[in-house]
Scaffold this active site. Structure first.
Site, PDB file in Angstrom:
ATOM      1  N   HIS A  22       0.988  -1.591   0.223  1.00  0.00           N
ATOM      2  CA  HIS A  22      -0.294   0.077   0.140  1.00  0.00           C
ATOM      3  C   HIS A  22       0.916   1.634   0.112  1.00  0.00           C
ATOM      4  O   HIS A  22       0.602   2.711  -0.856  1.00  0.00           O
ATOM      5  CB  HIS A  22      -0.765   0.124   0.981  1.00  0.00           C
ATOM      6  CG  HIS A  22      -1.354  -0.853   1.721  1.00  0.00           C
ATOM      7  ND1 HIS A  22      -2.070  -1.521   2.585  1.00  0.00           N
ATOM      8  CD2 HIS A  22      -2.580  -1.367   0.484  1.00  0.00           C
ATOM      9  CE1 HIS A  22      -2.926  -2.784   2.446  1.00  0.00           C
ATOM     10  NE2 HIS A  22      -3.718  -2.510   1.122  1.00  0.00           N
ATOM     11  N   LYS A  46     -16.103  -8.910   7.366  1.00  0.00           N
ATOM     12  CA  LYS A  46     -15.806  -9.391   8.069  1.00  0.00           C
ATOM     13  C   LYS A  46     -15.300  -8.719   9.140  1.00  0.00           C
ATOM     14  O   LYS A  46     -14.793  -7.296   8.511  1.00  0.00           O
ATOM     15  CB  LYS A  46     -14.486 -10.500   7.894  1.00  0.00           C
ATOM     16  CG  LYS A  46     -14.181 -10.991   6.475  1.00  0.00           C
ATOM     17  CD  LYS A  46     -13.580 -11.205   6.130  1.00  0.00           C
ATOM     18  CE  LYS A  46     -12.275  -9.476   5.292  1.00  0.00           C
ATOM     19  NZ  LYS A  46     -11.212  -9.879   4.654  1.00  0.00           N
ATOM     20  N   ARG A  95      -2.282  -6.603  -8.361  1.00  0.00           N
ATOM     21  CA  ARG A  95      -1.212  -7.567  -8.197  1.00  0.00           C
ATOM     22  C   ARG A  95      -0.980  -8.600  -9.144  1.00  0.00           C
ATOM     23  O   ARG A  95       0.273  -8.883  -9.579  1.00  0.00           O
ATOM     24  CB  ARG A  95      -1.312  -8.036  -7.044  1.00  0.00           C
ATOM     25  CG  ARG A  95      -0.475  -7.068  -5.626  1.00  0.00           C
ATOM     26  CD  ARG A  95      -1.063  -7.430  -4.217  1.00  0.00           C
ATOM     27  NE  ARG A  95      -2.821  -7.289  -4.268  1.00  0.00           N
ATOM     28  CZ  ARG A  95      -3.449  -7.378  -3.254  1.00  0.00           C
ATOM     29  NH1 ARG A  95      -3.324  -8.092  -2.355  1.00  0.00           N
ATOM     30  NH2 ARG A  95      -5.074  -7.716  -3.146  1.00  0.00           N
ATOM     31  N   SER A 133      -2.917  -7.982   3.076  1.00  0.00           N
ATOM     32  CA  SER A 133      -2.974  -7.716   4.799  1.00  0.00           C
ATOM     33  C   SER A 133      -3.074  -8.866   5.335  1.00  0.00           C
ATOM     34  O   SER A 133      -3.099  -8.533   5.988  1.00  0.00           O
ATOM     35  CB  SER A 133      -4.032  -6.507   4.271  1.00  0.00           C
ATOM     36  OG  SER A 133      -3.847  -5.258   3.931  1.00  0.00           O
TER      37      SER A 133
HETATM   38  N1  LIG Z   1       1.162  -5.161  -2.123  1.00  0.00           N
HETATM   39  C1  LIG Z   1       0.728  -4.692  -3.162  1.00  0.00           C
HETATM   40  N2  LIG Z   1       0.563  -4.272  -3.994  1.00  0.00           N
HETATM   41  C2  LIG Z   1      -0.156  -3.698  -4.938  1.00  0.00           C
HETATM   42  N3  LIG Z   1      -1.320  -2.909  -4.702  1.00  0.00           N
HETATM   43  C3  LIG Z   1      -1.675  -3.846  -3.419  1.00  0.00           C
HETATM   44  C4  LIG Z   1      -0.742  -4.373  -2.501  1.00  0.00           C
HETATM   45  N4  LIG Z   1      -1.819  -4.853  -1.492  1.00  0.00           N
HETATM   46  C5  LIG Z   1      -3.107  -4.675  -2.082  1.00  0.00           C
HETATM   47  N5  LIG Z   1      -3.284  -3.780  -2.994  1.00  0.00           N
HETATM   48  C6  LIG Z   1      -4.345  -3.174  -3.069  1.00  0.00           C
HETATM   49  O1  LIG Z   1      -4.487  -1.786  -2.892  1.00  0.00           O
HETATM   50  C7  LIG Z   1      -5.690  -1.910  -2.945  1.00  0.00           C
HETATM   51  C8  LIG Z   1      -6.497  -1.718  -1.527  1.00  0.00           C
HETATM   52  O2  LIG Z   1      -6.838  -2.909  -0.651  1.00  0.00           O
HETATM   53  P1  LIG Z   1      -7.587  -3.876   0.419  1.00  0.00           P
HETATM   54  O3  LIG Z   1      -6.898  -2.494   2.022  1.00  0.00           O
HETATM   55  O4  LIG Z   1      -7.183  -5.078   0.922  1.00  0.00           O
HETATM   56  O5  LIG Z   1      -8.908  -2.896   0.331  1.00  0.00           O
HETATM   57  P2  LIG Z   1      -9.727  -3.903  -0.399  1.00  0.00           P
HETATM   58  O6  LIG Z   1     -10.700  -4.217   0.834  1.00  0.00           O
HETATM   59  O7  LIG Z   1     -10.826  -2.819  -0.855  1.00  0.00           O
HETATM   60  O8  LIG Z   1      -9.509  -4.807  -1.305  1.00  0.00           O
HETATM   61  C9  LIG Z   1      -6.562  -2.744  -3.271  1.00  0.00           C
HETATM   62  O9  LIG Z   1      -6.289  -1.887  -5.082  1.00  0.00           O
HETATM   63  C10 LIG Z   1      -5.282  -3.485  -3.417  1.00  0.00           C
HETATM   64  O10 LIG Z   1      -5.587  -4.258  -4.664  1.00  0.00           O
HETATM   65 MG   LIG Z   2      -8.239  -6.585  -0.617  1.00  0.00          MG
END
Ligand SMILES: Nc1ncnc2c1ncn2[C@@H]1O[C@H](COP(=O)(O)OP(=O)(O)O)[C@@H](O)[C@H]1O
Ligand SMILES: [Mg+2]
Length: 165
Positions: A22, A46, A95, A133
């Site tokens: 992120h 969740k 990703r 995450s």
């Molecule tokens: N390692 C990473 N590299 C690039 N983008 C990421 C990575 N991890 C998560 N993202 C992107 O960041 C955004 C937010 O992810 P996340 O916190 O999981 O929220 P969501 O619940 O909307 O998926 C999403 O577009 C996800 O694809």
């Molecule tokens: Mg996600």
């Protein structure tokens, strides 16, 4: 464009917790846009490991030196929030192919809801391609190290959660 001619992008997500994947997207995005708003989703489906306030605090701490990175919370329809913030771009990370289908659906739906808002996808830099995450939480809860994959504050807080679980 925002009311003062700024190009503002919103980067929405759960950030439960914030990972270096992120952080990488946010820092790179902050060079493309005048301002990037990290919009933390309040009602995660969740139960999140980190409460909303915790997730906000972490992100504010990590980006305290970046004056054009703002951290906010949001709920409800994303395109409405984007408009409210004077933004016209949604940034998402892509990703792997596994991200694609859901992200495509969301982007198309959001475009239908508000055609003024564009969704822009950014690829992770190579070392963070496999960082999520969810995986980070699993590894820490099983006693593994995620050093280098999450900010130091997150690493510390994750260890604390494990100790108290
Ligand atoms: N390692 C990473 N590299 C690039 N983008 C990421 C990575 N991890 C998560 N993202 C992107 O960041 C955004 C937010 O992810 P996340 O916190 O999981 O929220 P969501 O619940 O909307 O998926 C999403 O577009 C996800 O694809
Ligand atoms: Mg996600």
């Amino acid at each position: 464009m925002g009311s003062n001619g700024e190009r503002v992008a919103v980067y929405p997500g759960s950030f439960d917790p914030l990972t270096n994947g992120h952080v990488d997207i946010i820092l790179r995005g902050s060079k493309i846009f005048d301002r990037i708003v990290v919009a933390i989703l309040e009602n995660v489906e969740k139960t999140p490991l980190f409460g909303l306030e915790e997730r906000i605090e972490i992100a504010r701490e990590v980006f305290k030196q970046q004056s054009n990175v703002e951290v906010d919370e949001f709920g409800g329809l994303l395109v409405d929030y984007v408009e409210q913030r004077g933004a016209d771009v949604i940034v998402r990370g892509l990703r792997a192919i596994s991200d694609f289908e859901y992200e495509l659906q969301m982007a198309l739906m959001n475009h239908r809801l508000n055609p003024q808002v564009e969704t822009i996808f950014m690829m992770p830099t190579e070392p963070y391609t496999y960082v999520s995450s969810k995986l980070v939480k699993e590894v820490v809860m099983l006693g593994g190290s995620v050093s280098g994959l999450v900010p130091k504050t997150v690493e510390r807080l994750l260890r604390k959660k494990r100790a108290s679980s």
